[in-house]
Write a protein that holds these residues in place. Structure first.
Motif, mmCIF file in Angstrom:
data_model
loop_
_atom_site.group_PDB
_atom_site.id
_atom_site.type_symbol
_atom_site.label_atom_id
_atom_site.label_comp_id
_atom_site.label_asym_id
_atom_site.label_seq_id
_atom_site.Cartn_x
_atom_site.Cartn_y
_atom_site.Cartn_z
ATOM 1 N N GLN A 77 -11.580 -27.305 -3.275
ATOM 2 C CA GLN A 77 -11.790 -26.759 -1.928
ATOM 3 C C GLN A 77 -11.617 -25.253 -1.915
ATOM 4 O O GLN A 77 -12.377 -24.524 -1.271
ATOM 5 N N ASP A 78 -10.600 -24.786 -2.636
ATOM 6 C CA ASP A 78 -10.341 -23.347 -2.670
ATOM 7 C C ASP A 78 -11.532 -22.602 -3.277
ATOM 8 O O ASP A 78 -11.972 -21.578 -2.739
ATOM 9 N N ILE A 79 -12.054 -23.135 -4.377
ATOM 10 C CA ILE A 79 -13.198 -22.486 -5.034
ATOM 11 C C ILE A 79 -14.408 -22.460 -4.086
ATOM 12 O O ILE A 79 -15.093 -21.443 -3.951
ATOM 13 N N ALA A 80 -14.663 -23.587 -3.421
ATOM 14 C CA ALA A 80 -15.814 -23.672 -2.510
ATOM 15 C C ALA A 80 -15.672 -22.684 -1.355
ATOM 16 O O ALA A 80 -16.640 -22.000 -0.970
ATOM 17 N N MET A 81 -14.481 -22.589 -0.793
ATOM 18 C CA MET A 81 -14.302 -21.684 0.355
ATOM 19 C C MET A 81 -14.324 -20.220 -0.073
ATOM 20 O O MET A 81 -14.750 -19.345 0.701
ATOM 21 N N GLU A 82 -13.887 -19.941 -1.303
ATOM 22 C CA GLU A 82 -14.011 -18.570 -1.810
ATOM 23 C C GLU A 82 -15.492 -18.201 -1.940
ATOM 24 O O GLU A 82 -15.892 -17.059 -1.647
ATOM 25 N N GLN A 83 -16.316 -19.168 -2.383
ATOM 26 C CA GLN A 83 -17.763 -18.937 -2.461
ATOM 27 C C GLN A 83 -18.341 -18.696 -1.072
ATOM 28 O O GLN A 83 -19.214 -17.834 -0.883
ATOM 29 N N ALA A 115 -24.250 -23.477 2.544
ATOM 30 C CA ALA A 115 -24.597 -24.911 2.601
ATOM 31 C C ALA A 115 -24.234 -25.608 1.293
ATOM 32 O O ALA A 115 -23.675 -26.722 1.298
ATOM 33 N N ASN A 116 -24.546 -24.960 0.170
ATOM 34 C CA ASN A 116 -24.201 -25.557 -1.125
ATOM 35 C C ASN A 116 -22.689 -25.677 -1.303
ATOM 36 O O ASN A 116 -22.199 -26.677 -1.852
ATOM 37 N N ALA A 117 -21.953 -24.662 -0.870
ATOM 38 C CA ALA A 117 -20.490 -24.719 -0.991
ATOM 39 C C ALA A 117 -19.924 -25.865 -0.156
ATOM 40 O O ALA A 117 -19.012 -26.577 -0.585
ATOM 41 N N LEU A 118 -20.470 -26.057 1.045
ATOM 42 C CA LEU A 118 -19.984 -27.140 1.917
ATOM 43 C C LEU A 118 -20.381 -28.522 1.376
ATOM 44 O O LEU A 118 -19.776 -29.524 1.765
ATOM 45 N N ASN A 119 -21.375 -28.557 0.514
ATOM 46 C CA ASN A 119 -21.786 -29.838 -0.088
ATOM 47 C C ASN A 119 -21.173 -30.034 -1.471
ATOM 48 O O ASN A 119 -21.625 -30.876 -2.253
ATOM 49 N N THR A 120 -20.123 -29.282 -1.765
ATOM 50 C CA THR A 120 -19.449 -29.410 -3.063
ATOM 51 C C THR A 120 -18.871 -30.813 -3.226
ATOM 52 O O THR A 120 -18.326 -31.390 -2.286
ATOM 53 N N VAL A 125 -17.202 -37.180 -4.930
ATOM 54 C CA VAL A 125 -17.016 -37.284 -3.476
ATOM 55 C C VAL A 125 -17.231 -35.909 -2.845
ATOM 56 O O VAL A 125 -16.793 -34.896 -3.380
ATOM 57 N N TYR A 126 -17.912 -35.897 -1.690
ATOM 58 C CA TYR A 126 -18.104 -34.638 -0.962
ATOM 59 C C TYR A 126 -16.769 -34.241 -0.328
ATOM 60 O O TYR A 126 -16.238 -34.972 0.510
ATOM 61 N N ILE A 127 -16.240 -33.087 -0.733
ATOM 62 C CA ILE A 127 -14.883 -32.738 -0.303
ATOM 63 C C ILE A 127 -14.822 -32.289 1.155
ATOM 64 O O ILE A 127 -13.746 -32.270 1.744
ATOM 65 N N PHE A 128 -15.968 -31.933 1.766
ATOM 66 C CA PHE A 128 -15.961 -31.527 3.176
ATOM 67 C C PHE A 128 -16.623 -32.580 4.062
ATOM 68 O O PHE A 128 -16.980 -32.298 5.204
ATOM 69 N N ARG A 132 -16.550 -39.845 4.874
ATOM 70 C CA ARG A 132 -17.912 -40.317 4.623
ATOM 71 C C ARG A 132 -18.352 -39.888 3.224
ATOM 72 O O ARG A 132 -18.218 -38.715 2.855
ATOM 73 N N THR A 133 -18.864 -40.829 2.465
ATOM 74 C CA THR A 133 -19.232 -40.537 1.081
ATOM 75 C C THR A 133 -20.695 -40.801 0.775
ATOM 76 O O THR A 133 -21.147 -40.571 -0.343
ATOM 77 N N ASP A 134 -21.450 -41.286 1.780
ATOM 78 C CA ASP A 134 -22.824 -41.684 1.495
ATOM 79 C C ASP A 134 -23.844 -40.571 1.734
ATOM 80 O O ASP A 134 -25.036 -40.757 1.496
ATOM 81 N N ALA A 135 -23.396 -39.417 2.241
ATOM 82 C CA ALA A 135 -24.348 -38.342 2.533
ATOM 83 C C ALA A 135 -23.660 -36.996 2.418
ATOM 84 O O ALA A 135 -22.454 -36.870 2.682
ATOM 85 N N ALA A 136 -24.445 -35.984 2.009
ATOM 86 C CA ALA A 136 -23.900 -34.625 1.963
ATOM 87 C C ALA A 136 -23.561 -34.183 3.383
ATOM 88 O O ALA A 136 -24.318 -34.449 4.321
#
Length: 304
Positions: A77-83, A115-120, A125-128, A132-136
């Motif tokens: 999560q930290d890496i994604a939010m830094e991005q 958008a890509n960072a939020l779909n990490t 599993v999508y961390i954001f 829900r795990t079936d969709a980005a």
């Protein structure tokens, strides 16, 4: 004078031999396993304490494993939010530009990165995405798709349930952030820019028209607010990482203590066990010889 053994003497010798065999077997088993006993009944009144200690050790190990997994997720999560923060910084530069072509190019790039960072994904599993795990959690990475939406929140398909994990007997922590919470404000900015670009005063061009320039100036503060928000989220995530790190160390230390406690309860003193084994072996040899001697002085031999 020859002596004749009695039945009672034979039985006594046989009992001594059997006791010596058992003592030797027990000592040999302790030397082989390193344990005082192989079951709870072998430790007598310590059985309850031993059972409780084993349970506490298993719980500590489970909590430590959960903390390690949580730490890995929080790191992702930290890496994604830094991005995201880097992308929003790029967006801030874009809206301060007086070059309309550059503004839209950078805005599209920033939207794609956010958008890509939020779909990490982490461990599949999508961390954001909440639970829900079936969709980005973000349904599009194309800025133009926002124009057709009533509001930017329609781009998020995450649910509202944040994942939780139990990290101690009395501590349940929410470990997941939602894409709509983390990216909501910057997506509002993206949509306003996209709508303006597609509207009557767009598209952005060089040089900017007065209306375009005024719009971008008004949008700067919104982007700065979105950037501040993401740094707040990064701070919250960092605080959670610190807590989890402390818990991981605590559970590891607790396991060391409990393992030492278990060792004191169930492990055998090998030197003492070796001494007992030798003593039991000597006793067995003596008992065997005694029993053999008594068996050879039976009255039956004189009656034949």
């Amino acid at each position: 004078m020859a002596r004749v053994s009695t039945f009672a003497a034979n039985q006594s010798a046989l009992m001594d031999l059997m006791k010596a065999q058992k003592a030797m077997f027990d000592a040999q088993k302790q030397l082989t396993t390193g344990k005082l006993a192989t079951d709870l009944k072998g430790v007598g009144h310590q059985a309850e304490t031993l059972s409780a200690t084993r349970g506490a050790l298993q719980r500590a190990a489970s909590y430590e494993e959960a903390a390690v997994r949580t730490a890995a997720r929080l790191e992702s999560q930290d890496i994604a939010m830094e991005q995201m923060a880097e992308a929003i910084t790029d967006l801030r530069l874009a809206v301060t530009s007086k070059d309309g072509d550059y503004t839209m190019h950078q805005t599209r790039e920033a939207f794609y990165k956010v958008a890509n960072a939020l779909n990490t994904q982490h461990a599949g599993v999508y961390i954001f995405g909440g639970t829900r795990t079936d969709a980005a959690p973000v349904a599009t990475n194309d800025l133009d798709d926002l124009v057709g939406m009533t509001n930017a929140s329609e781009a998020f398909v995450n649910n509202d349930r944040r994942p939780q994990v139990q990290l101690d007997n009395n501590l349940i922590m929410e470990t997941g952030m939602l894409a709509s919470d983390v990216g909501g404000e910057v997506f509002d900015s993206f949509k306003r820019i996209a709508d303006f670009n597609a509207g009557a005063n767009g598209p952005f061009d060089s040089p900017l028209s007065a209306a375009q320039d005024a719009f971008l100036i008004s949008e700067i503060q919104n982007v700065i607010t979105a950037l501040d928000n993401i740094y707040v989220k990064i701070g919250e995530n960092g605080a959670a990482q610190s807590t989890v790190e402390t818990l991981t160390t605590s559970h590891a230390d607790r396991q060391l203590f409990l393992k030492q406690m278990l060792s004191d309860l169930e492990d055998v003193d090998m030197a003492e066990a070796a001494t007992r084994f030798q003593a039991a072996q000597t006793a067995l040899d003596v008992s065997a010889k005694t029993f053999s001697s008594l068996s050879q002085v039976s009255l039956l031999q004189y009656l034949r």
